[in-house]
Design a protein around this motif. Structure first.
Motif, PDB file in Angstrom:
ATOM      1  N   ILE A 256       0.817  -1.217   0.000  1.00 52.89           N
ATOM      2  CA  ILE A 256       0.000   0.000   0.000  1.00 52.89           C
ATOM      3  C   ILE A 256       0.854   1.272   0.000  1.00 52.89           C
ATOM      4  O   ILE A 256       0.305   2.364  -0.152  1.00 52.89           O
ATOM      5  N   TRP A 257       2.184   1.144   0.147  1.00 53.66           N
ATOM      6  CA  TRP A 257       3.029   2.348   0.125  1.00 53.66           C
ATOM      7  C   TRP A 257       4.490   1.939   0.153  1.00 53.66           C
ATOM      8  O   TRP A 257       4.846   0.866   0.648  1.00 53.66           O
ATOM      9  N   TYR A 258       5.327   2.801  -0.345  1.00 52.78           N
ATOM     10  CA  TYR A 258       6.778   2.646  -0.290  1.00 52.78           C
ATOM     11  C   TYR A 258       7.380   3.966  -0.745  1.00 52.78           C
ATOM     12  O   TYR A 258       6.710   4.794  -1.383  1.00 52.78           O
ATOM     13  N   ILE A 259       8.617   4.211  -0.401  1.00 54.61           N
ATOM     14  CA  ILE A 259       9.404   5.232  -1.082  1.00 54.61           C
ATOM     15  C   ILE A 259      10.824   4.697  -1.213  1.00 54.61           C
ATOM     16  O   ILE A 259      11.275   3.876  -0.407  1.00 54.61           O
ATOM     17  N   THR A 260      11.520   5.135  -2.232  1.00 53.44           N
ATOM     18  CA  THR A 260      12.934   4.807  -2.376  1.00 53.44           C
ATOM     19  C   THR A 260      13.733   6.091  -2.279  1.00 53.44           C
ATOM     20  O   THR A 260      13.310   7.134  -2.791  1.00 53.44           O
ATOM     21  N   GLN A 261      14.870   6.041  -1.587  1.00 54.14           N
ATOM     22  CA  GLN A 261      15.720   7.210  -1.413  1.00 54.14           C
ATOM     23  C   GLN A 261      16.919   7.132  -2.351  1.00 54.14           C
ATOM     24  O   GLN A 261      17.348   6.048  -2.727  1.00 54.14           O
ATOM     25  N   PRO A 262      17.487   8.288  -2.698  1.00 57.62           N
ATOM     26  CA  PRO A 262      18.629   8.265  -3.608  1.00 57.62           C
ATOM     27  C   PRO A 262      19.900   7.715  -2.972  1.00 57.62           C
ATOM     28  O   PRO A 262      20.814   7.317  -3.672  1.00 57.62           O
ATOM     29  N   ASP A 263      19.976   7.682  -1.653  1.00 58.59           N
ATOM     30  CA  ASP A 263      21.174   7.219  -0.949  1.00 58.59           C
ATOM     31  C   ASP A 263      20.856   5.887  -0.286  1.00 58.59           C
ATOM     32  O   ASP A 263      20.032   5.816   0.613  1.00 58.59           O
ATOM     33  N   SER A 264      21.510   4.814  -0.740  1.00 56.78           N
ATOM     34  CA  SER A 264      21.191   3.486  -0.209  1.00 56.78           C
ATOM     35  C   SER A 264      21.577   3.345   1.254  1.00 56.78           C
ATOM     36  O   SER A 264      21.206   2.369   1.895  1.00 56.78           O
ATOM     37  N   GLY A 265      22.329   4.301   1.817  1.00 59.50           N
ATOM     38  CA  GLY A 265      22.682   4.233   3.230  1.00 59.50           C
ATOM     39  C   GLY A 265      21.596   4.708   4.165  1.00 59.50           C
ATOM     40  O   GLY A 265      21.704   4.557   5.380  1.00 59.50           O
ATOM     41  N   ASP A 266      20.519   5.304   3.633  1.00 54.37           N
ATOM     42  CA  ASP A 266      19.430   5.797   4.469  1.00 54.37           C
ATOM     43  C   ASP A 266      18.534   4.637   4.893  1.00 54.37           C
ATOM     44  O   ASP A 266      17.823   4.067   4.064  1.00 54.37           O
ATOM     45  N   GLN A 267      18.544   4.297   6.175  1.00 56.38           N
ATOM     46  CA  GLN A 267      17.747   3.186   6.675  1.00 56.38           C
ATOM     47  C   GLN A 267      16.567   3.690   7.492  1.00 56.38           C
ATOM     48  O   GLN A 267      16.743   4.438   8.452  1.00 56.38           O
ATOM     49  N   MET A 268      15.343   3.297   7.105  1.00 56.22           N
ATOM     50  CA  MET A 268      14.175   3.705   7.869  1.00 56.22           C
ATOM     51  C   MET A 268      14.184   3.065   9.239  1.00 56.22           C
ATOM     52  O   MET A 268      14.361   1.849   9.378  1.00 56.22           O
ATOM     53  N   VAL A 269      13.967   3.895  10.278  1.00 53.14           N
ATOM     54  CA  VAL A 269      13.960   3.376  11.641  1.00 53.14           C
ATOM     55  C   VAL A 269      12.612   3.547  12.337  1.00 53.14           C
ATOM     56  O   VAL A 269      12.253   2.736  13.191  1.00 53.14           O
ATOM     57  N   ARG A 270      11.864   4.606  12.017  1.00 50.19           N
ATOM     58  CA  ARG A 270      10.569   4.830  12.668  1.00 50.19           C
ATOM     59  C   ARG A 270       9.650   5.639  11.757  1.00 50.19           C
ATOM     60  O   ARG A 270      10.109   6.470  10.969  1.00 50.19           O
ATOM     61  N   PRO A 271       8.325   5.457  11.925  1.00 51.90           N
ATOM     62  CA  PRO A 271       7.399   6.436  11.368  1.00 51.90           C
ATOM     63  C   PRO A 271       7.497   7.736  12.151  1.00 51.90           C
ATOM     64  O   PRO A 271       7.790   7.736  13.350  1.00 51.90           O
ATOM     65  N   GLY A 272       7.248   8.850  11.457  1.00 50.91           N
ATOM     66  CA  GLY A 272       7.347  10.148  12.106  1.00 50.91           C
ATOM     67  C   GLY A 272       6.012  10.807  12.360  1.00 50.91           C
ATOM     68  O   GLY A 272       5.955  11.908  12.893  1.00 50.91           O
ATOM     69  N   GLY A 273       4.902  10.135  12.003  1.00 52.35           N
ATOM     70  CA  GLY A 273       3.579  10.721  12.147  1.00 52.35           C
ATOM     71  C   GLY A 273       3.222  11.591  10.962  1.00 52.35           C
ATOM     72  O   GLY A 273       4.079  12.095  10.232  1.00 52.35           O
ATOM     73  N   GLU A 274       1.918  11.742  10.715  1.00 56.71           N
ATOM     74  CA  GLU A 274       1.387  12.581   9.646  1.00 56.71           C
ATOM     75  C   GLU A 274       1.935  12.185   8.274  1.00 56.71           C
ATOM     76  O   GLU A 274       2.181  13.021   7.410  1.00 56.71           O
ATOM     77  N   GLY A 275       2.157  10.882   8.094  1.00 61.09           N
ATOM     78  CA  GLY A 275       2.575  10.371   6.794  1.00 61.09           C
ATOM     79  C   GLY A 275       4.054  10.486   6.515  1.00 61.09           C
ATOM     80  O   GLY A 275       4.464  10.365   5.354  1.00 61.09           O
ATOM     81  N   THR A 276       4.872  10.691   7.530  1.00 61.09           N
ATOM     82  CA  THR A 276       6.320  10.821   7.343  1.00 61.09           C
ATOM     83  C   THR A 276       7.047   9.646   7.973  1.00 61.09           C
ATOM     84  O   THR A 276       6.490   8.920   8.806  1.00 61.09           O
ATOM     85  N   VAL A 277       8.307   9.461   7.575  1.00 65.28           N
ATOM     86  CA  VAL A 277       9.172   8.448   8.186  1.00 65.28           C
ATOM     87  C   VAL A 277      10.557   9.049   8.397  1.00 65.28           C
ATOM     88  O   VAL A 277      10.961  10.004   7.719  1.00 65.28           O
ATOM     89  N   TYR A 278      11.298   8.463   9.358  1.00 69.40           N
ATOM     90  CA  TYR A 278      12.673   8.876   9.631  1.00 69.40           C
ATOM     91  C   TYR A 278      13.647   7.828   9.118  1.00 69.40           C
ATOM     92  O   TYR A 278      13.428   6.623   9.283  1.00 69.40           O
TER      93      TYR A 278
END
Length: 597
Positions: A256-278
């Motif tokens: 139902i959702w995904y995003i890809t970042q330009p830097d493969s070193g960016d690892q998602m660790v938590r949702p940030g609320g209001e549709g954001t992630v860290y």
């Protein structure tokens, strides 16, 4: 303080300018690139701040001082903005440029009726609605045609004279959805609804992991959290060569959702609320919005400027954690390194951890350094050595050019304790969960207690094999009860084949120093990562993000399971990728209530 400093226009330290690649008057959701120019070749750090005219208290630092003279900004709310560019030279001198910029409604029709339009993301819609009254708030409700499952965006305060805009995400591919906005008064009463709209999602533009439901949910499952958000990891066979990325499926296993970042070193660790992630990496901390644009960003270099000004140790990198705290603050884990001859056998270089608490603009407001509060002579229970540069599974080693450094702590989680405002830290290599005196920012960082072998609690039953080892992700079920993912590395090293990681619950009597433990065997040994979460109906959710051993097809997998409190398995999903953590959520906008309650 950031806003005040931005609006105090002192004389520039050197000549500078900033221009946008698009003229003022762009519609909401446009990406505007701001290009900095300076006459000083030593200037290499640039900051971008946006101040909405309607509510200057919502001023936001999009990029703190960082390299790169082009900064992309993707505003979703129409308003007149003051866009502030700051440039810092190598001596710390700052010049400032301020440019007004108008963001208009997404479509002209929005003034009279709601409109829904596509975005650059195939699974995210842009919803625009007419203005609503002061002291009211609006949200968007959406559901797939033919489904009884209903989702909501977060609620936004109404802005008289300004249209309302939302990213709507959490929808299946190639599916038709109905959307309608709702307006509530300050007592929570529904006062108005909009016109019903339809939107058909597109096709994902990248290959995504499949999810297979092996034990379907039933009436005992916690259907209040039908969204499963994971931070996907690259497989070991291609470590560093594939992007890490956030990925969400619904409880039926549909993406139902995904995003890809330009830097493969960016690892998602938590949702940030209001549709954001860290995400965190060796160089930066980023909060991403729903379409994959940077919402806020800071860097290790910028944090180190602040730590140096405070007289504190600098950090090597961000890692493992960026967790929202009450009051809009953010707790982040970072590596700190010291040369301490004689502290541990065979090494002089010790890698420890620092907890940083940042404000809404990612400025340091509180810091905790493990070297000042823990016994550095206590080695990791399973020693891990790291080498200069980057060693797989290690933080960067910066203070020596050759030799070995001890990965003393390798912490992985920060958990807020709502009962006393303190923080728990999961210290993997010490086999401990520790509580530190944060006290909502007023604490001195003292260690309140240590949970684990050789810690401050007596275990009931009195069986050392029940202790957690190399744990992950402690979360409060209630003020005295913790859910923990016990990887069990030290235990499984001795038990050998057949040893399993465990989902555990610890009842803590802090006054008596007693911990009562219950465990659920999880079916496999996961030597790394994993998560634990109490659900809204009292069930427990555990994720084995990196089960040991590579399957015959070479594809890593994660196991996501829900249990009754008696240990009965009632839901299981297999995700076709390794994942750092998985979060069960009501939708992509709402943080798990257990984080603050």
């Amino acid at each position: 303080m950031l806003l005040l400093s931005c609006l105090m226009f002192s004389a520039p330290a050197f000549a500078a300018d900033m221009v946008s690649d698009l003229p003022s008057g762009q519609p909401a959701g446009s990406t505007i690139r701001w290009i900095f120019t300076v006459n000083d070749p030593l200037t290499e750090r640039f900051r971008l701040i946006v101040v909405p005219y309607y509510d200057p208290s919502k001023a936001r630092m999009v990029y703190d001082f960082s390299k790169g003279p082009v900064k992309a900004w993707t505003p979703i709310d129409n308003d007149l903005y003051l866009v502030i560019g700051e440039m810092q030279d190598s001596a710390g001198n700052v010049s400032r440029v301020v440019k007004p910029f108008v963001i208009g409604p997404r479509t002209p029709e929005t003034v009279d009726r709601a409109e829904v339009t596509p975005t650059s993301h195939p699974l995210v819609a842009f919803y625009s609605a007419p203005e609503c009254e002061l002291d009211q708030e609006m949200r968007v409700q959406y559901s797939r045609v033919g489904s009884i499952r209903v989702f909501n965006t977060h609620a936004k305060p109404c802005r008289p004279g300004q249209t309302m805009s939302f990213y709507v995400g959490g929808m299946r591919a190639e599916s038709e959805y109905e959307l309608i906005h709702e307006v509530y008064d300050d007592r929570g009463n529904l006062v108005k609804t909009g016109n019903t709209l339809t939107f058909t999602t597109g096709t994902p533009d990248v290959e995504l992991p499949e999810a297979r439901v092996d034990v379907p949910y039933d009436s005992r499952s916690s259907l209040a959290e039908p969204v499963l958000l994971s931070g996907i990891l690259p497989p070991l066979s291609a470590a560093g060569s594939l992007d890490n990325f956030p990925h969400a499926v619904d409880i039926d296993g549909e993406t139902i959702w995904y995003i890809t970042q330009p830097d493969s070193g960016d690892q998602m660790v938590r949702p940030g609320g209001e549709g954001t992630v860290y995400t965190v990496s060796n160089s930066r901390l980023v909060q991403w919005d729903m379409v994959g644009s940077i919402y806020r960003m800071t860097t290790v270099e910028r944090i180190n400027q602040q730590l140096t000004d405070l007289g504190l140790d600098v950090i090597n990198n961000f890692h493992h954690e960026a967790r929202p705290l009450p009051g809009g603050r953010l707790a982040v884990l970072a590596t700190v390194e010291r040369l301490i001859p004689g502290a541990q056998p065979g090494v002089i270089d010790i890698l420890g951890d620092m907890v940083l608490v940042l404000d809404r603009n990612l400025q340091v407001v509180w810091a905790w350094n493990a070297f000042d509060h823990l016994d550095v002579t206590r080695e990791a229970t399973i020693p891990k050595l790291c080498y200069p540069g980057v060693t797989p599974g290690c933080p960067p080693v910066l203070l020596i050019e050759e030799g070995e450094a001890a990965d003393w702590m390798h912490s992985n989680t920060i958990t807020y304790s709502p009962a006393d405002g303190n923080l728990l830290i999961s210290v993997r290599h010490q086999d401990w969960i520790i509580k530190i005196a944060y006290e909502n920012g007023a604490g001195n960082g003292d260690v309140v207690w240590k949970l684990g072998p050789e810690g401050d609690f007596d275990l009931i039953p009195d069986n050392p094999s029940l202790w957690l080892t190399h744990p992950h992700d402690p979360n409060f079920i209630n003020p005295n009860l913790l859910a923990i993912y016990d990887n069990g590395n030290l235990r499984c090293e001795f038990e050998g084949p057949g040893c399993e990681s465990r989902g555990q619950a610890y009842y803590l009597n802090e006054t008596a120093g007693v911990a009562i433990v219950g465990s659920i065997e999880l079916g496999e040994y996961a030597r790394a990562v994993g998560s634990a979460q109490p659900l809204a109906n009292g069930n427990l959710f555990f994720q084995s993000g990196f089960p040991n051993g590579t399957p015959p097809d070479g594809q890593q997998r994660s196991k996501l399971r829900e249990y009754l409190d008696d240990g009965t398995l009632i839901f299981e999903m297999e995700l076709g990728a390794a994942a750092y953590r998985t979060h069960r959520m009501p939708d992509l906008y709402t943080l798990p209530s257990i984080w603050f309650d």
